[in-house]
Structures are given as structure tokens and as C-alpha cells.
Design a protein around this motif. Sequence first.
Motif, PDB file in Angstrom:
ATOM      1  N   ARG A  68     -11.067   5.138  -1.863  1.00 20.67           N
ATOM      2  CA  ARG A  68     -11.063   3.936  -1.983  1.00 20.67           C
ATOM      3  C   ARG A  68     -11.359   3.337  -2.705  1.00 20.67           C
ATOM      4  O   ARG A  68     -12.567   3.448  -3.183  1.00 20.67           O
ATOM      5  N   ARG A  69     -11.269   1.907  -2.583  1.00 21.89           N
ATOM      6  CA  ARG A  69     -11.799   1.009  -3.860  1.00 21.89           C
ATOM      7  C   ARG A  69     -13.296   0.855  -3.754  1.00 21.89           C
ATOM      8  O   ARG A  69     -14.195   1.400  -4.601  1.00 21.89           O
TER       9      ARG A  69
ATOM     10  N   ARG B 171       1.080  -1.195  -0.460  1.00 22.86           N
ATOM     11  CA  ARG B 171      -0.260   0.216   0.278  1.00 22.86           C
ATOM     12  C   ARG B 171       0.935   1.268   0.071  1.00 22.86           C
ATOM     13  O   ARG B 171       0.345   2.272   0.377  1.00 22.86           O
TER      14      ARG B 171
ATOM     15  N   ARG C 269      -4.696   5.828  -3.656  1.00 19.24           N
ATOM     16  CA  ARG C 269      -4.943   6.791  -2.842  1.00 19.24           C
ATOM     17  C   ARG C 269      -4.029   7.089  -2.321  1.00 19.24           C
ATOM     18  O   ARG C 269      -4.206   8.410  -1.753  1.00 19.24           O
TER      19      ARG C 269
ATOM     20  N   HIS D 227      -5.520   0.061  -3.558  1.00 21.57           N
ATOM     21  CA  HIS D 227      -4.802   1.115  -2.443  1.00 21.57           C
ATOM     22  C   HIS D 227      -3.985   2.184  -2.698  1.00 21.57           C
ATOM     23  O   HIS D 227      -3.570   3.100  -2.168  1.00 21.57           O
TER      24      HIS D 227
END
Length: 333
Positions: free
Chosen positions: A156-157, A107, A269, A266
Motif C-alpha cells: 500500500r502507499r 483501483r 498493488r 493502489h
Amino acid sequence: MSARGPEVVAVDHTGAGTVRRFAEYVGGWPWQWRAEQLDAWVAQGNWAHSTVRGYQGSVAQFLDYLCDPHYGWAEACMERVGEVPSQICHEWNTATHAVENESRPGRRPLTRVEVQALFDVADEAVVGISRSGRKGWLAAFRDATLFKVIYGWGLRRREAAMLDVADFMVNPAAPELGGLGVCQVRYGKAMRGSPPRRRSVASVMPWAVEALAQYVDEVRPRYGAPALGPALWLSERGERISARRIDERFATWRKTAGLAAELSVHCLRHSYVSHLIEDGVDPLFVQHQVGHSWASTTAVYTSVGSDHKNRMLRAALTKAFGADEARGEEGPR
């Protein structure tokens, strides 16, 4: 305090929830809490390093408040039960900022070069499928735009997958962006036991607004009757796109772009947060954009690139030497 059990008072709503969970785990009053109980609680949690640090910080903050003589809680406990609470969070048994970026490797923020490489692959896929006459052009265009929206609004997804066309609207502070000036996120990450949190995300990347406008105006209507429905991202069957489909497409284009296999959707983001901070955007504004309750959470998302650090160093040195020259003096040796 009440006869039913420990009455937990914390300084903030997020920390209060953490303290309540720890109290439930211990099954005792705050004056009965011990450092070894904190260790056991953390050990069974299997949480990320940054999460552990946040949880321990909430417990420590609560105990600091409880033990502070100005508030009289310690004195009241001694009078009523003959015991006083004590601080169980110390430097030797709590997590610290061990690395610059504490998020999981899968991430981490993408560099600007990596983001561009991913988007280039996505755009080339759209062009290639379109020229070949094969099926899948609409889906490829949809997914290329979706990833740009995730990055361009720091979503977010699931937040992105659940978007409706009507979730975008005019921002009076940015009329030049038309009807895409602000995104109303309806399915933000929920607190435990609470409904999804809503937030408004101001559009700050005009190029992403242009990409989304093209999809909404020229591409989405090609889905025919399903395009009359609310969902922004439609599947080949006219239904709302699934999170699994998003992951599959990202994995395909990530591999084609030569990016590391552990990177996930992610990461876009995280990249949004890092790149805005690098560009000098107010961290508090970024925190509100992504819906974080705490600045520390946004900080975990942030990894300032070496290019940005070099630019900041050069700017600082230029400013320092420029000031010295203006005074006709040498700075400290």
C-alpha cells in the motif's frame, strides 16, 4: 448471553467485529434482528459492493451458526426469552458477485503493458533530468524506484512511504537476494481500534530487488547527512517522503504514459496480486504476502487478463488433444 446486552459469538475474529457493529446499529438481541434492519444498515454505510458482500456474509455466517440445532442456541433462546433467532440474509436481499472484478475503477489492476509503460516513463524521466543538468534527478530516481517497490512487493502507499532501510533483511530461503530477501512491513492496514498490523513480505521479483539495491547503494547516499537516518525514501529536505508527493508524481507519470486518469497508486498493488496469480503462484501465498485475512479480499484484487485466459485455454486444449492422440481416440463430441 449476559445481562449487559447481546453477547456476539462468531466463527472468526474479522466476522465477529462486523457482527458486533451490526448489533450496535440495531441495538437489539439477535432474535430481534430483521431483514429491513440489514437493508437500512447497508444503505447508510456507503460501502463498496465487495465490502457490502463481505459484511452481509459475516452476519449470515453468524446467524447460520446461531440457528443450527446442533449447537442448541435456538433452543436456549426459546427457553429463556420465548423467541428464536432467524436468518435475515437471503438471496433476494444480499449482494452477490456481480462482475469479475468488483474493485473501484480507480483501483483496477494495470495490465503488464501498462505497468511497463509507467516504469518506462519513470526511467526516461530520470535519464532526461540527469542529462539536462536540472535539479530533481535524485527525487526522480527515488520515485521511479518507489513505484517499482510498491509493485514488486505489493505494498500500500503508506506502507511504502513508512519503510526504513532496516526493514529489508536476508531471507534464509533466498540467500541469492542478499539483504533484500524479505520486507518487514510495520505499518500495515489496521483493524478498527487496533494498531497497524505487521507482516513479512518475501521478495519474489529479482528485478525489483536489483532496482532497490541500486537506489540504496548508489543513490540514497547522495542525500548526505539525512541518509544516515532510518527512512528509506527521503524528500529534498531530508525528511520522510509524504503520501501526497507520491500521488503527485504518480499522476504526472500516469498522464505521460497515456494511462487512464482514474488509476491510482493502489493499482500497482492490485497488479502485483493479479500478475502473481496469472503466473501460477499459490493464491494462499499471495494472500499472506499482501496481508489479507480473507481469500475473498485477495480475489477482489484479482483480474486475470485476456492474454492469460487465452494461454490457459490453449494449454487445456493442447493437453486434451494430446491425451486423445496418445490413446488413438477422439474425445467427446
